[in-house]
Scaffold this active site. Structure first.
Site, PDB file in Angstrom:
ATOM      1  N   ASN A   1     -50.740 -28.366  -3.171  1.00 51.64           N
ATOM      2  CA  ASN A   1     -49.915 -28.600  -4.311  1.00 51.64           C
ATOM      3  C   ASN A   1     -49.299 -30.097  -4.281  1.00 51.64           C
ATOM      4  O   ASN A   1     -48.450 -30.291  -4.991  1.00 51.64           O
ATOM      5  CB  ASN A   1     -48.403 -27.813  -4.199  1.00 51.64           C
ATOM      6  CG  ASN A   1     -47.710 -28.120  -2.976  1.00 51.64           C
ATOM      7  OD1 ASN A   1     -48.241 -28.846  -1.913  1.00 51.64           O
ATOM      8  ND2 ASN A   1     -46.386 -27.825  -3.076  1.00 51.64           N
TER       9      ASN A   1
ATOM     10  N   LYS B   1     -53.323 -24.301  -8.183  1.00 51.47           N
ATOM     11  CA  LYS B   1     -53.094 -24.600  -6.892  1.00 51.47           C
ATOM     12  C   LYS B   1     -54.156 -24.048  -6.066  1.00 51.47           C
ATOM     13  O   LYS B   1     -54.580 -24.904  -4.933  1.00 51.47           O
ATOM     14  CB  LYS B   1     -51.990 -23.965  -6.320  1.00 51.47           C
ATOM     15  CG  LYS B   1     -50.397 -24.551  -6.559  1.00 51.47           C
ATOM     16  CD  LYS B   1     -49.412 -23.960  -5.935  1.00 51.47           C
ATOM     17  CE  LYS B   1     -48.037 -24.580  -6.663  1.00 51.47           C
ATOM     18  NZ  LYS B   1     -46.822 -23.743  -5.846  1.00 51.47           N
TER      19      LYS B   1
ATOM     20  N   GLY C   1     -51.508 -19.287  -4.888  1.00 51.20           N
ATOM     21  CA  GLY C   1     -51.437 -20.409  -4.071  1.00 51.20           C
ATOM     22  C   GLY C   1     -50.209 -20.529  -3.606  1.00 51.20           C
ATOM     23  O   GLY C   1     -49.956 -20.747  -2.236  1.00 51.20           O
ATOM     24  N   ALA C   2     -49.013 -20.453  -4.142  1.00 52.29           N
ATOM     25  CA  ALA C   2     -47.664 -20.535  -3.532  1.00 52.29           C
ATOM     26  C   ALA C   2     -47.443 -19.275  -2.571  1.00 52.29           C
ATOM     27  O   ALA C   2     -46.843 -19.346  -1.313  1.00 52.29           O
ATOM     28  CB  ALA C   2     -46.537 -20.340  -4.596  1.00 52.29           C
TER      29      ALA C   2
ATOM     30  N   GLY D   1     -35.480 -20.528  -7.096  1.00 49.94           N
ATOM     31  CA  GLY D   1     -36.534 -21.264  -6.593  1.00 49.94           C
ATOM     32  C   GLY D   1     -36.289 -22.669  -6.334  1.00 49.94           C
ATOM     33  O   GLY D   1     -37.202 -23.474  -5.677  1.00 49.94           O
TER      34      GLY D   1
END
Length: 270
Positions: free
Chosen positions: A94, A73, A137-138, A246
């Site tokens: 993403n 990402k 990234g997330a 998630g």
């Protein structure tokens, strides 16, 4: 799934490893519901081959683009021709759209999907204190979205402290009035605890936070989708915490991702 022909629009998801991804199932269900002639397939791409894979995508005329997940990402940004302002500020993307010219445009939807999933689960983030484990990234996307959603404070913990400091600085550059702190392994006393690290994907992984310090008043949230029940979630349940897996983060992003890739604009419809 509809029959795949030479007219079918192809989409991909890039990951390493690839076995855990749930996006192909969810996206293909979504495309089928819309009656869209398209398919999303998983592509196992290791970091050292990412640049080669993206260069190949530029020449694939029937490719709409790709979804991007761990560990790509952040690295993906310098390999694309254009990065949206949101993804640029977050420092990660993403989803990549391939335009007719072959140009690749990167965008980030993780944070929006994560916050929407929590709202659907009944958690109003406004005024809540949040703890975020991770600075990849997330985690970057989620940090910006948590602040935008109105959390009273955001505490960021990362094993590499400099990455947490960098994330704090970037959030404050966009939201200078935000209360952003650098935390420790201890998540005690904060309303919402988020694991945005890969820890929990593999058996035997270390726990991302000190679970001994969790209490029943806290929400404990994951970004990991496989396994559906991580060790952190099991420990949190055992302590009476509310937990959020998630999966909802992905479910809330599917329509957004599809739209970014051109689904719903009339092209490819049955």
């Amino acid at each position: 799934m509809r029959e795949i022909t030479g007219y079918t629009k192809v989409m991909a998801i890039l990951a390493d490893p690839i076995e855990h991804v749930k996006t192909p199932q969810r996206m293909n269900e979504h495309l089928a519901r819309l009656g869209y002639d398209g398919v999303l397939v998983p592509l196992h791409v290791r970091p050292q081959n990412l640049a080669t894979a993206l260069q190949a995508m530029r020449g694939m005329e029937n490719l709409a683009g790709s979804i991007v997940t761990m560990p790509h990402k952040t690295a993906i940004l310098e390999l694309c021709d254009e990065v949206t302002p949101v993804a640029q500020k977050i420092g990660a993307a993403n989803v990549i759209r391939r335009e007719a010219s072959g140009r690749l445009v990167a965008h980030m939807l993780d944070g929006e999907g994560f916050v929407t999933g929590l709202a659907q689960a009944g958690l109003d983030l406004k005024g809540k204190s949040a703890y975020l484990a991770g600075a990849g990234g997330a985690a970057n996307a989620i940090a910006f979205s948590l602040v935008q959603a109105g959390v009273s404070s955001l505490t960021v913990y990362n094993r590499t402290a400099s990455r947490a400091e960098d994330l704090k600085a970037r959030v404050l550059s966009l939201y200078p009035q935000a209360d952003v702190r650098i935390g420790t392994y201890d998540p005690a006393g904060l309303d919402v605890v988020v694991n945005a690290t890969p820890l929990g994907m593999k058996p035997g992984d270390a726990l991302p936070v000190d679970v001994q310090r969790l209490d029943p008043a806290q929400w404990v949230c994951e970004v990991i989708m496989q396994p559906a029940e991580t060790a952190l979630m099991a420990e949190a349940r055992a302590r009476g915490c509310k937990v959020q897996p998630g999966g909802p983060m992905l479910a809330c992003q599917i329509e957004l991702m599809a739209r970014f890739l051109g689904v719903g604009n009339g092209a490819g419809a049955a």
